[in-house]
Enzyme design. Structure first.
Site, PDB file in Angstrom:
ATOM      1  N   GLU A 231       0.099  -0.702  -0.596  1.00  0.00           N
ATOM      2  CA  GLU A 231       0.276  -0.257   0.793  1.00  0.00           C
ATOM      3  C   GLU A 231       0.549  -1.454   1.690  1.00  0.00           C
ATOM      4  OE1 GLU A 231      -3.010   2.192   2.078  1.00  0.00           O
ATOM      5  OE2 GLU A 231      -2.051   3.967   1.262  1.00  0.00           O
TER       6      GLU A 231
ATOM      7  N   GLU B  68      -0.870   8.381  -4.266  1.00  0.00           N
ATOM      8  CA  GLU B  68      -2.299   8.631  -4.036  1.00  0.00           C
ATOM      9  C   GLU B  68      -2.426   9.973  -3.353  1.00  0.00           C
ATOM     10  OE1 GLU B  68      -4.410   5.482  -2.028  1.00  0.00           O
ATOM     11  OE2 GLU B  68      -3.401   3.947  -3.210  1.00  0.00           O
TER      12      GLU B  68
HETATM   13  C1  GLA Z   1      -5.433   3.716   0.488  1.00  0.00           C
HETATM   14  C2  GLA Z   1      -5.520   2.648  -0.578  1.00  0.00           C
HETATM   15  C3  GLA Z   1      -6.476   3.006  -1.690  1.00  0.00           C
HETATM   16  C4  GLA Z   1      -7.758   3.570  -1.120  1.00  0.00           C
HETATM   17  C5  GLA Z   1      -7.434   4.782  -0.255  1.00  0.00           C
HETATM   18  C6  GLA Z   1      -8.652   5.437   0.364  1.00  0.00           C
HETATM   19  O1  GLA Z   1      -4.534   4.641   0.183  1.00  0.00           O
HETATM   20  O2  GLA Z   1      -4.252   2.373  -1.132  1.00  0.00           O
HETATM   21  O3  GLA Z   1      -6.741   1.852  -2.424  1.00  0.00           O
HETATM   22  O4  GLA Z   1      -8.390   2.599  -0.359  1.00  0.00           O
HETATM   23  O5  GLA Z   1      -6.633   4.384   0.806  1.00  0.00           O
HETATM   24  O6  GLA Z   1      -9.574   5.801  -0.578  1.00  0.00           O
END
Ligand code: GLA
Length: 572
Positions: free
Chosen positions: A142, A218
């Site tokens: 991210e 995700e």
């Molecule tokens: C983001 C991150 C993950 C995690 C989620 C929340 O998407 O990429 O690593 O921290 O948020 O659980």
């Protein structure tokens, strides 16, 4: 690209002896792939000290993923977020003065390159192109939520290729324009992360990357908890409907998490949204496979949805989960932490300004800072600006109070002519794993002030955690019975048939628990988490040892094993 149905499963959050049955459950839910992050700070706890054993044995994990009939997506970071301490970055690195993490800063990149020289060849050897099961690798994590340094992403991409990665590369970001412009790079597919509204998210992705496959890297089907907040849950029916929508669009999906596990020891991270929010020990995540490895209502709901879109394996055999019998364990040995300190702590460091944990070369634990205030002085407020994260403050051997980060606590303190001994016992909690506070320091970061004057001249020693403190239990009674925290307590229990346990610490304040030397993690009466998960493989046939490090208060001398987990009320 064929449609992928994957689930996130962090090997370091599950005891290695429990990987296999839980991976089998993932397969039986209808998954074809397991996705895992690689937490750098677990693998390189000190510069150049690389670990690939036990909980850090990523190769054994990938092997077991393959044996369970599953492919693997690896997200090696170097930054991973993941509610993991410091987002996986080693504190010895992020504590380097003037470093600019997650950029093409040369100090940062040199450390990343040394790490990737160790890690990436091990993953490269397991790619599908070499007869293994690794199908894809992620670049950073991210990145568009944090930065915009294309030179950094380019360095990572080229570094993965140069180290032999020939399977597809990808990035993952939130479905927002700035995230996708900041986080994506040529030569790597873009994927998006979200929990609902897949059509909108994929529309945004399509606008940026018309030719990339639709992949939700995700799919937040649950969430994590902070200390002092409510417990997060998400209804199975709601997420199952979103899943169905995505699968019907032909999109690929990675459940975040399929099985969350536990942030054992001191591996839990924290958030910072203007104030510091440490994350609890459990990483159950309200996932389809719960913290103890059991399928939940969500598991069956997802399996049913996936079964509408593809052929799935036979359901898992119903198993009656073994749990340690409900018992109360008396902790009948106790030593005062302050009395035992000199025998269990390391250090003897002296400096004008209180050094941070990073300057002391430790990542987590308790650090005792001692100074002498010369008198006389009239009453001024004694303050600990920037304390990270919590401190017991003593003057003349008496507890003035406990300071929590962001408290702005001040103690009016007058110093007599003969002076006053000051002692501050600092506890670190998780390092922030997301956003601009990633890479923060621990300790008395901005010093200690009496009025407007810095207190200088500190003697410093440390008890590094999560190692079990090497206590001489016979010193317990030396200063009389132990009646207050901080204290260490010990008890034993017999077990005829090792099984998972759920350890409740009702009546205790805040601290850490070890079973047979294995640190389960932090507990805190703020909740929401009430019980700590005890993995069966750490329990022994015969006598077992429980050690509690209680920081705040001693109103209780027993801990209890309960029949099931209590992670707190969702509506509290
Ligand atoms: C983001 C991150 C993950 C995690 C989620 C929340 O998407 O990429 O690593 O921290 O948020 O659980």
């Amino acid at each position: 690209m064929p449609q992928i149905i994957s689930g996130a499963f962090h090997y370091a959050r599950v005891h290695p002896d429990q990987w296999r049955p839980r991976l089998e459950l993932c397969r039986a839910m209808g998954l074809d792939t397991i996705e895992t992050y690689v937490p750098w700070n677990l693998h390189e706890p000190q510069p150049g000290d690389f670990r690939f054993d036990g909980f850090a044995d990523i190769e054994a994990f990938l092997e077991q993923v393959a044996t369970a009939g599953l492919q693997a997506i690896v997200r090696p970071g170097p930054y991973i977020c993941a509610e993991w301490d410091n987002g996986g970055l080693p504190a010895w690195l992020t504590g380097t003065p003037d470093i600019h993490i997650r950029t093409a800063d040369s100090t940062y990149l040199e450390a990343v390159d040394r790490w990737f020289d160790e890690l990436i060849p091990r993953i490269a050897a397991r790619q599908v192109t070499r007869g293994g099961n690794v199908t894809m690798l992620q670049i950073e994590n991210e990145y568009g939520s944090y930065g915009s340094d294309l030179a950094y992403l380019t360095h990572l991409r080229d570094g993965l290729r140069a180290r032999g990665i020939d399977v597809p590369l990808f990035t993952s970001d939130g479905p927002g324009d700035h995230m996708l412009t900041g986080g994506t790079i040529d030569g790597a597919a873009a994927t998006v992360n979200f929990g609902s509204k897949p059509t909108e998210a994929f529309d945004t992705l399509r606008r940026h990357r018309p030719r990339d496959p639709l992949f939700c890297m995700e799919f937040w089907n649950g969430w994590f908890d902070h200390w002092g907040e409510k417990h997060h849950v998400r209804a199975a029916s709601d997420v199952a409907a979103t899943l169905d929508e995505m699968l019907s669009m032909g999109a690929s999906v990675n459940f975040y998490m399929v099985h969350g596990g536990t942030s054992f020891g001191v591996t839990a991270g924290a958030n910072h949204d203007g104030s510091y929010l440490p994350t609890v020990t459990s990483y159950d995540y309200d996932a389809p496979i719960d913290e103890a490895g059991r399928p939940t209502e969500k598991y069956w709901a997802y399996r049913e949805v996936i079964g509408r879109h593809r052929e799935i394996p036979a359901p898992p055999e119903p198993a009656e989960p073994a749990v340690l019998p409900q018992t109360t364990v008396a902790l009948d040995s106790a030593v005062s932490l302050r009395a035992a300190w000199d025998t269990i702590a390391t250090g003897g460091h002296r400096s004008p300004h209180p050094p941070t944990y990073e300057e002391l070369g430790i990542s987590h634990g308790l650090v005792r800072y001692r100074a002498h205030l010369r008198g006389p002085r009239q009453a001024y407020p004694l303050t600990l600006p920037g304390v990270a994260d919590r401190a017991h403050v003593y003057a003349g051997g008496e507890l003035l109070g406990i300071v929590n980060r962001d408290d702005d606590a001040a103690f009016e303190l007058e110093v007599p002519a003969e002076g006053l001994d000051l002692e501050v016992l600092v506890e670190s909690m998780g390092r922030v794993n997301y956003g601009v506070h990633t890479g923060e320091r621990k300790g008395l970061v901005e010093g200690v002030l009496h009025g407007g004057q810095y207190v200088h001249g500190w003697d410093v020693s440390a008890l590094e955690l999560p190692d079990l403190p090497a206590v001489d239990w016979s010193v317990g009674g030396a200063g009389g019975p132990v009646r207050t925290g901080p204290a260490l307590l010990r008890g034993t229990f017999d077990c005829v048939s090792p099984a998972d346990g759920f350890l409740a610490l009702d009546g205790w304040g805040k601290g850490y628990v070890w079973i047979n030397g294995f640190c389960l993690g932090r507990y805190w009466d703020k909740g929401p988490q009430r019980t700590l998960y005890v993995p069966a493989p750490v329990v022994r046939d015969g006598a077992n040892e429980v050690v509690v490090l209680e920081l705040d208060r001693l109103e209780q001398s027993t801990v209890t094993f309960e029949a099931s987990a209590d992670l707190g009320r969702a509506d509290a």
